[in-house]
Design an enzyme around this catalytic site. Structure first.
Site, PDB file in Angstrom:
ATOM      1  N   GLU A 143      -1.364  13.170   3.355  1.00  0.00           N
ATOM      2  CA  GLU A 143      -1.937  14.259   4.160  1.00  0.00           C
ATOM      3  C   GLU A 143      -3.400  13.977   4.474  1.00  0.00           C
ATOM      4  OE1 GLU A 143      -1.145  17.946   2.124  1.00  0.00           O
ATOM      5  OE2 GLU A 143       1.029  17.697   2.320  1.00  0.00           O
ATOM      6  N   ARG A 155      -0.054   9.130  -5.324  1.00  0.00           N
ATOM      7  CA  ARG A 155       0.487   8.641  -4.053  1.00  0.00           C
ATOM      8  C   ARG A 155       1.119   7.256  -4.200  1.00  0.00           C
ATOM      9  NH1 ARG A 155      -5.133   8.863  -3.819  1.00  0.00           N
ATOM     10  NH2 ARG A 155      -6.254   7.017  -3.084  1.00  0.00           N
ATOM     11  N   ARG A 157       0.859  -1.175   0.000  1.00  0.00           N
ATOM     12  CA  ARG A 157       0.000   0.000   0.000  1.00  0.00           C
ATOM     13  C   ARG A 157       0.901   1.232   0.000  1.00  0.00           C
ATOM     14  NH1 ARG A 157      -3.899   2.145   4.907  1.00  0.00           N
ATOM     15  NH2 ARG A 157      -4.725   3.940   3.780  1.00  0.00           N
ATOM     16  N   HIS A 158       0.435   2.294  -0.634  1.00  0.00           N
ATOM     17  CA  HIS A 158       1.188   3.549  -0.628  1.00  0.00           C
ATOM     18  C   HIS A 158       1.416   4.033   0.804  1.00  0.00           C
ATOM     19  CE1 HIS A 158      -2.306   5.943   0.553  1.00  0.00           C
ATOM     20  NE2 HIS A 158      -3.003   5.196  -0.305  1.00  0.00           N
ATOM     21  N   GLY A 159       2.391   4.937   0.967  1.00  0.00           N
ATOM     22  CA  GLY A 159       2.671   5.512   2.272  1.00  0.00           C
ATOM     23  C   GLY A 159       1.591   6.500   2.705  1.00  0.00           C
ATOM     24  N   GLU A 160       1.666   6.881   3.957  1.00  0.00           N
ATOM     25  CA  GLU A 160       0.695   7.819   4.531  1.00  0.00           C
ATOM     26  C   GLU A 160       0.630   9.116   3.731  1.00  0.00           C
ATOM     27  OE1 GLU A 160       0.266   9.066   9.025  1.00  0.00           O
ATOM     28  OE2 GLU A 160       1.683  10.420   8.000  1.00  0.00           O
ATOM     29  N   ASP A 176     -13.286   3.561  -6.190  1.00  0.00           N
ATOM     30  CA  ASP A 176     -13.924   4.863  -6.399  1.00  0.00           C
ATOM     31  C   ASP A 176     -14.935   5.082  -5.271  1.00  0.00           C
ATOM     32  OD1 ASP A 176     -15.461   7.048  -7.258  1.00  0.00           O
ATOM     33  OD2 ASP A 176     -15.297   6.473  -9.352  1.00  0.00           O
ATOM     34  N   GLN A 234     -10.117   9.382   0.244  1.00  0.00           N
ATOM     35  CA  GLN A 234      -9.319   9.730  -0.932  1.00  0.00           C
ATOM     36  C   GLN A 234      -9.915   9.177  -2.214  1.00  0.00           C
ATOM     37  OE1 GLN A 234      -4.869  10.333   0.026  1.00  0.00           O
ATOM     38  NE2 GLN A 234      -5.467   8.468   1.102  1.00  0.00           N
ATOM     39  N   GLY A 235     -10.167   7.878  -2.245  1.00  0.00           N
ATOM     40  CA  GLY A 235     -10.680   7.291  -3.474  1.00  0.00           C
ATOM     41  C   GLY A 235      -9.778   7.618  -4.648  1.00  0.00           C
ATOM     42  N   GLU A 285      -7.327   2.958  -6.488  1.00  0.00           N
ATOM     43  CA  GLU A 285      -8.170   2.769  -5.307  1.00  0.00           C
ATOM     44  C   GLU A 285      -9.628   2.695  -5.711  1.00  0.00           C
ATOM     45  OE1 GLU A 285      -8.704   1.402  -2.699  1.00  0.00           O
ATOM     46  OE2 GLU A 285      -8.072   2.675  -1.024  1.00  0.00           O
TER      47      GLU A 285
END
Length: 192
Positions: free
Chosen positions: A17, A64, A12-15, A90, A25-26, A88
């Site tokens: 904002e 991201r 998974r992408h990093g943290e 939707d 986010q979607g 991700e």
């Protein structure tokens, strides 16, 4: 019968904002935080111990995920390809909204990454049936071992499909950022 897939490393992408803010986010963009970059670097250290010869590196095209992939594979950045199937889920009209402002009905299906019900119930969103179909179709195209850099919900669904589990099992799988899941022969291991 469990479908056979090649060895997979799912990240998974990093943290971001928006993760910090508790915002959905979607398909929208939010940059990695300093902690998110450090999480990607931790994933790189884990993968330093893995033989990557012949392994495809495939990332979601969302910023991201690509940023995370580049942090991990800087020396091999030209080898990273993107595939929209790894985007991700939707989240429809709920994208960009704070999670605390959204009303969920029934079981929250709580995970370390937050309530899964947010994504299943998102107004105008993709939903889990469509996400599962997308993940099944993508995994069926893989012809060899691959590293997949994706997102929290999509990661859970990819792993659910690869492990031959029903969609409801998504809530029982481990999650989190900065981790690497290795799937081989129907088993999942979290690499550290």
């Amino acid at each position: 019968m469990l479908a056979r897939f090649p060895d997979l490393y799912v990240l998974r992408h990093g943290e971001t904002e928006w993760n910090v803010e508790g915002r959905m986010q979607g398909r929208l963009h939010s940059p990695l935080t300093t902690k998110g970059i450090a999480q990607a670097q931790a994933q790189r250290r884990v993968l330093d111990g893995v033989d990557l010869d012949g392994v495809d590196i495939i990332s979601s095209p969302q910023t991201r995920a690509v940023h995370t992939a580049v942090e991990i594979f800087a020396a091999r950045a030209a080898m990273i390809r993107t595939d929209a199937a790894l985007c991700e889920i939707d989240a429809g009209a709920w994208q960009g909204r704070l999670r605390r402002d959204l009303e969920i009905k029934g079981d929250l299906k709580m995970t370390v990454d937050g309530p899964l019900a947010l994504y299943e119930q998102a107004e105008g969103g993709e939903g889990f049936v469509a996400l599962r179909q997308r993940c099944e179709t993508f995994l069926a195209t893989l012809s060899g071992p691959a590293i997949l850099i994706t997102h929290g919900i999509t990661s859970r669904m990819l792993r659910t499909v690869a492990l031959g589990l029903p969609t409801e099992a998504m809530a029982d799988l481990p999650g989190g950022q900065g981790v690497v899941f290795h799937l081989k022969d129907g088993d999942q291991t979290q690499l550290e």
